[in-house]
Enzyme design. Structure first.
Site, mmCIF file in Angstrom:
data_model
loop_
_atom_site.group_PDB
_atom_site.id
_atom_site.type_symbol
_atom_site.label_atom_id
_atom_site.label_comp_id
_atom_site.label_asym_id
_atom_site.label_seq_id
_atom_site.Cartn_x
_atom_site.Cartn_y
_atom_site.Cartn_z
ATOM 1 N N ARG A 6 1.609 14.341 13.510
ATOM 2 C CA ARG A 6 1.928 14.078 12.099
ATOM 3 C C ARG A 6 1.767 15.324 11.224
ATOM 4 O O ARG A 6 1.010 15.346 10.267
ATOM 5 C CB ARG A 6 1.102 12.918 11.563
ATOM 6 C CG ARG A 6 1.327 11.633 12.345
ATOM 7 C CD ARG A 6 0.560 10.484 11.791
ATOM 8 N NE ARG A 6 1.167 9.998 10.548
ATOM 9 C CZ ARG A 6 0.620 9.016 9.813
ATOM 10 N NH1 ARG A 6 -0.532 8.500 10.164
ATOM 11 N NH2 ARG A 6 1.210 8.617 8.709
ATOM 12 N N CYS B 32 -4.336 12.878 13.868
ATOM 13 C CA CYS B 32 -4.355 11.449 13.510
ATOM 14 C C CYS B 32 -4.249 10.681 14.837
ATOM 15 O O CYS B 32 -3.652 11.170 15.793
ATOM 16 C CB CYS B 32 -3.156 11.171 12.607
ATOM 17 S SG CYS B 32 -2.822 9.423 12.429
ATOM 18 N N ARG C 171 -8.106 -0.652 5.379
ATOM 19 C CA ARG C 171 -7.323 0.385 4.697
ATOM 20 C C ARG C 171 -6.031 -0.184 4.131
ATOM 21 O O ARG C 171 -5.502 0.299 3.157
ATOM 22 C CB ARG C 171 -6.959 1.512 5.686
ATOM 23 C CG ARG C 171 -8.143 2.270 6.203
ATOM 24 C CD ARG C 171 -7.699 3.476 6.952
ATOM 25 N NE ARG C 171 -6.708 4.216 6.177
ATOM 26 C CZ ARG C 171 -6.123 5.320 6.603
ATOM 27 N NH1 ARG C 171 -6.394 5.782 7.794
ATOM 28 N NH2 ARG C 171 -5.247 5.956 5.860
ATOM 29 N N LYS D 163 0.860 -1.209 0.000
ATOM 30 C CA LYS D 163 0.000 0.000 0.000
ATOM 31 C C LYS D 163 0.888 1.248 0.000
ATOM 32 O O LYS D 163 0.655 2.194 -0.747
ATOM 33 C CB LYS D 163 -0.869 -0.011 1.244
ATOM 34 C CG LYS D 163 -1.445 1.334 1.619
ATOM 35 C CD LYS D 163 -2.278 1.306 2.860
ATOM 36 C CE LYS D 163 -1.525 1.495 4.137
ATOM 37 N NZ LYS D 163 -1.233 2.892 4.498
ATOM 38 N N ASN D 164 1.936 1.240 0.824
ATOM 39 C CA ASN D 164 2.758 2.448 1.005
ATOM 40 C C ASN D 164 3.742 2.683 -0.126
ATOM 41 O O ASN D 164 4.431 3.700 -0.146
ATOM 42 C CB ASN D 164 3.473 2.424 2.361
ATOM 43 C CG ASN D 164 2.475 2.624 3.496
ATOM 44 O OD1 ASN D 164 1.305 2.957 3.256
ATOM 45 N ND2 ASN D 164 2.906 2.391 4.713
ATOM 46 N N ASP E 248 5.569 0.416 12.098
ATOM 47 C CA ASP E 248 4.326 -0.196 11.612
ATOM 48 C C ASP E 248 4.205 -1.661 11.994
ATOM 49 O O ASP E 248 3.187 -2.287 11.704
ATOM 50 C CB ASP E 248 4.240 -0.080 10.081
ATOM 51 C CG ASP E 248 4.003 1.340 9.653
ATOM 52 O OD1 ASP E 248 4.106 1.624 8.452
ATOM 53 O OD2 ASP E 248 3.752 2.186 10.531
HETATM 54 C C1 EPZ Z 1 4.762 6.852 6.470
HETATM 55 O O1 EPZ Z 1 3.987 7.872 7.059
HETATM 56 C C2 EPZ Z 1 3.844 5.644 6.372
HETATM 57 N N1 EPZ Z 1 2.688 5.968 5.514
HETATM 58 C C3 EPZ Z 1 3.370 5.255 7.769
HETATM 59 O O2 EPZ Z 1 2.596 4.065 7.638
HETATM 60 C C4 EPZ Z 1 4.578 4.951 8.642
HETATM 61 O O3 EPZ Z 1 4.144 4.667 9.948
HETATM 62 C C5 EPZ Z 1 5.522 6.160 8.652
HETATM 63 O O4 EPZ Z 1 5.887 6.516 7.306
HETATM 64 C C6 EPZ Z 1 6.802 5.881 9.424
HETATM 65 O O5 EPZ Z 1 7.465 4.786 8.857
HETATM 66 C C7 EPZ Z 1 2.867 5.957 4.173
HETATM 67 O O6 EPZ Z 1 3.939 5.691 3.659
HETATM 68 C C8 EPZ Z 1 1.653 6.278 3.354
HETATM 69 P P1 EPZ Z 1 6.832 10.211 8.475
HETATM 70 P P2 EPZ Z 1 4.551 9.388 7.069
HETATM 71 O O7 EPZ Z 1 6.660 11.478 7.705
HETATM 72 O O8 EPZ Z 1 5.375 9.635 5.871
HETATM 73 C C9 EPZ Z 1 7.219 13.531 11.804
HETATM 74 C C10 EPZ Z 1 0.779 2.659 7.921
HETATM 75 O O9 EPZ Z 1 0.496 2.054 8.947
HETATM 76 N N2 EPZ Z 1 7.031 14.499 10.697
HETATM 77 O O10 EPZ Z 1 7.969 9.320 8.126
HETATM 78 O O11 EPZ Z 1 3.394 10.283 7.330
HETATM 79 C C11 EPZ Z 1 5.971 12.689 12.038
HETATM 80 O O12 EPZ Z 1 5.073 13.363 12.899
HETATM 81 C C12 EPZ Z 1 1.214 4.100 8.017
HETATM 82 O O13 EPZ Z 1 0.802 2.162 6.767
HETATM 83 C C13 EPZ Z 1 7.135 15.859 10.987
HETATM 84 O O14 EPZ Z 1 7.352 16.264 12.128
HETATM 85 O O15 EPZ Z 1 5.488 9.369 8.340
HETATM 86 C C14 EPZ Z 1 6.537 11.432 12.669
HETATM 87 O O16 EPZ Z 1 6.720 11.640 14.052
HETATM 88 C C15 EPZ Z 1 0.950 4.679 9.391
HETATM 89 N N3 EPZ Z 1 6.967 16.749 9.962
HETATM 90 C C16 EPZ Z 1 7.904 11.278 11.990
HETATM 91 O O17 EPZ Z 1 8.210 12.566 11.425
HETATM 92 C C17 EPZ Z 1 6.721 16.356 8.671
HETATM 93 O O18 EPZ Z 1 6.592 17.220 7.779
HETATM 94 C C18 EPZ Z 1 7.911 10.254 10.852
HETATM 95 O O19 EPZ Z 1 6.818 10.547 10.018
HETATM 96 C C19 EPZ Z 1 6.628 14.970 8.406
HETATM 97 C C20 EPZ Z 1 6.793 14.058 9.430
#
Ligand code: EPZ
Length: 427
Positions: free
Chosen positions: A125, A120, A400, A22-23, A308
């Site tokens: 996030r 969320c 999802r 999915k990702n 995850d």
């Molecule tokens: C991706 O989310 C995945 N989703 C998530 O999978 C996964 O948990 C996550 O990466 C971490 O591996 C998809 O790929 C669609 P991040 P993403 O940006 O990109 C902070 C699932 O279960 N952050 O890597 O949204 C954020 O708050 C889902 O399939 C900022 O502060 O995660 C988090 O603490 C859930 N500012 C950390 O970074 C930003 O602009 C990592 O988030 C972006 C992120």
């Protein structure tokens, strides 16, 4: 609202086939915005987030064909005539990954209006790093009424260093930089396999990207991208979920069509726990063990232990002799599944970002509530070993990201059924 009913106690035996990731599929579908030509993606999982992305792209004027079954889980996306480069709150609130259209829209159309994702269940996030990166590429950003409005005549290559490692932030900016004028060097990038898979697709479309999958990615912008055909990588999180299900139920389960090299952290951890696994090029066989040993886990960015998989590992930890300390370093609120497992009889104490799991506990079936995608998967795992029947409500969360989860589990011996589905026609 559908529910899953699971009667625990059966070891999982046989072979389960893993679907496309999915990702990886979500950014790949967004990448189709970068060209007027058709993009064909294969091995797309039949899950709710893909349907949401289809709606999102169609609302912008894209033509999105989505076929499953005989159509071999294939989608053909043509973004020749984009009428409105927008992602509405109605859609973004159901799937925060919708923000992946931001970079491609600014790069292709020169402007984008995307709803801020809002809160969320697992954490704040924000998308501040996506926005900062776009500003580095020369986009003008306005944030008002809950929307991000971005515009740029043409994006310009730049140096970007991410303050934090962000998966979709890296992907968003990779897509934006592909059409920028000049070279972009991005540092402190996410190294997830899904990032490398997106770069593979973009390079097939004519982009010039090097280093994807490492912390430093170089992108030489090109004026135009063309259509391409690409097969999405297997879902490493679904594979991890089934590997843990096989381990937990003392089963003998073959997980086929997966990518063992994406599962290093989990497979090494399972060795510590006393679970035997055997890998081939595209499969992992897991032989459960009734003598599981406690082992600590720290979630980290790839190639570390995936956040995850944290919830699913916690279900295993409740069955291990001893104390496992699980530390969640990526998200600030990703232990909601723990409280539901405690209701099933688990011994778990939450201390900030740490969950202290004492096992082995005999879990008992209960009515439980899914709160997010991976939490619901962990409750399925707990239910597979619980005594009696567990009813999991709000399974739209699981839909999802898991394709046909009850069929896959039933196929290897689990006693699981979905209620709330359409009743069979009267004879
Ligand atoms: C991706 O989310 C995945 N989703 C998530 O999978 C996964 O948990 C996550 O990466 C971490 O591996 C998809 O790929 C669609 P991040 P993403 O940006 O990109 C902070 C699932 O279960 N952050 O890597 O949204 C954020 O708050 C889902 O399939 C900022 O502060 O995660 C988090 O603490 C859930 N500012 C950390 O970074 C930003 O602009 C990592 O988030 C972006 C992120």
């Amino acid at each position: 609202m559908d529910k899953l009913v699971i009667r625990g106690g059966n070891p999982l035996l046989g072979t389960v086939r893993i679907s496309g990731a999915k990702n990886a599929a979500l950014p790949a579908m967004a990448a189709a915005l970068l060209t007027e030509e058709p993009v064909i993606l294969e091995n797309i999982p039949h899950v709710r987030d893909i349907e949401t992305t289809r709606k999102l792209l169609s609302a912008m004027g894209a033509e999105v064909e989505l076929g499953y079954g005989r159509a071999k889980n294939r989608t053909t996306i043509c973004c020749k005539n984009l009428s409105s480069p927008e992602a509405s709150y109605e859609l973004v609130k159901t799937m925060r990954a919708s923000t992946l259209v931001l970079g491609p829209l600014v790069a292709r159309c020169g402007r984008a209006r995307v709803s801020l994702p809002g809160g969320c269940a697992i954490g704040a996030r924000p998308i501040d790093l996506h926005i900062k990166g776009l500003e580095r590429l020369g986009a003008k950003i306005d944030q008002q009424h809950g929307y991000v409005e971005a515009s740029a005549e043409r994006l310009k290559g730049a140096e970007i260093v991410f303050d934090k490692i962000t998966v979709t932030g890296t992907e968003d900016l990779l897509m934006a930089a592909a059409l920028a004028d000049g070279e972009t060097v991005m540092q402190n990038c996410a190294r997830e396999p899904e990032v490398a898979d997106l770069a593979d697709l973009l390079n097939k479309m004519g982009a010039k990207i090097e280093g994807a999958g490492t912390a430093t990615i170089r992108i030489k912008g090109v004026p135009k991208l063309k259509g391409a055909k690409h097969r999405i990588i297997p879902d490493r999180i679904e594979a991890a979920t089934f590997i843990l299900a096989g381990a937990l139920t003392d089963g003998d389960l073959n997980i086929s069509g997966c990518e063992p090299k994406h599962l290093g952290a989990l497979l090494q951890k399972l060795e510590e726990v006393g679970v035997k696994t055997k890998s081939t090029r595209d499969s992992v066989r897991v032989e459960g063990s009734s003598a599981l040993k406690a082992a600590d886990v720290n979630t980290e960015e790839y190639p570390g232990f995936p956040t995850d998989v944290q919830a699913q590992y916690m279900a295993l930890a409740t069955q291990a002799e001893g104390t496992s300390i699980i530390t969640e370093n990526i998200f600030e609120n990703r232990f909601m599944h723990a409280l539901e497992m405690v209701r099933m009889g688990a011994n778990i104490k939450i201390e900030g970002r740490r969950a202290v799991v004492r096992g082995k506990s005999q879990l008992g079936g209960a009515a439980v509530l899914a709160s997010d995608l991976r939490a619901s998967a962990s409750l399925v795992l707990a239910a597979l070993v619980a005594e009696g029947e567990t009813i999991i409500d709000r399974v739209y969360h699981i839909d999802r990201g898991y394709e046909n989860i009850e069929e896959k589990l039933r196929g290897v011996g689990a006693q699981i059924r979905r209620i709330g589905e359409i009743l069979p026609k009267k004879r």
